[in-house]
Design a protein around this motif. Structure first.
Motif: not given
Length: 250
Positions: A15-21, A23-29
């Protein structure tokens, strides 16, 4: 059947890895597109995609009609373009309902990226309609290679070149509006490199690797689209797309 498997991030079991991924994609965009210069190259995107395939005349003619006719704009919109999302194009999913996801959506809108994408989609669909009309006229050409080129190109857009052959392109389009709209949608989707699972590389659709390839897939698809279409047109005896691409590149 586990309902959670419908989550496009399901492959991140933790769950933590899924949420982090996410957030990372949203941050990149939000940062690379929303705060970057992505809107600028988007302004010239039409020159190396839509115009290469449909031709400058069809692209300009479609663009002028879009700008001057409300009826024409409504017709183009009815092809289903509103379903083509820039986020689906980039990521294969919409931004998450988080602070960073909302920021990505807001920033790409403020900087004009979403607006420019919409303009490109509409121009592509309009050019697609004019392109279909010209192909329908060319299918009765006395020049053999041009006639065969038109027939094959119509087939690519799921239009039967033998259908109502006695009609001009304009009359055929008027009598077959649903088929025309579907061809416009397909042309716009492909020319503007919208998400098409059947044409995307497998790794680009794998949730585990999406954050790593987020900004590489568009360049890959652009190169692949140009390669496929130039090879296709060249094999059919049409050299004009190569010249158009050169002009667009300049």
């Amino acid at each position: 059947f586990n309902l959670s498997e419908t989550d496009p991030w399901f492959n991140w079991r933790d769950p933590w890895a899924r949420k982090s991924a996410k957030v990372l994609v949203d941050f990149e965009v939000a940062t690379k597109i929303g705060l970057g210069y992505a809107t600028i190259p988007n302004i010239t995107q039409t020159l190396i995609s839509t115009a290469v395939k449909a031709g400058y005349w069809n692209t300009i003619k479609g663009g002028v009609k879009l700008a001057t006719s409300e009826k024409y704009r409504k017709e183009v919109a009815s092809s289903g373009l509103s379903n083509l999302s820039i986020f689906q194009m980039l990521m294969g999913l919409e931004p998450s309902d988080s602070f960073m996801g909302r920021a990505a959506h807001k920033l790409t809108k403020i900087t004009g990226f979403q607006g420019m994408n919409k303009v490109n989609q509409y121009v592509a669909a309009a050019a697609g309609k004019e392109y279909v009309t010209s192909l329908l006229n060319a299918r009765n050409s006395k020049i053999k290679w041009r006639r065969e080129w038109a027939e094959k190109s119509l087939k690519d857009l799921n239009i039967d070149a033998k259908s109502q052959r006695n009609l001009s392109g304009k009359d055929w389009v008027k009598n077959n509006q649903q088929q025309t709209l579907e061809a416009m949608y397909q042309f716009s989707r492909d020319a503007q490199l919208q998400r098409n699972v059947l044409k995307d590389p497998i790794f680009a659709n794998d949730p585990r690797f999406r954050p790593l390839f987020l900004f590489k897939r568009f360049g890959f698809k652009q190169f692949n689209w140009i390669r496929e279409n130039l090879a296709q047109e060249f094999s059919r005896g049409n050299m004009l797309p190569i010249i158009r691409l050169g002009v667009g590149g300049m």
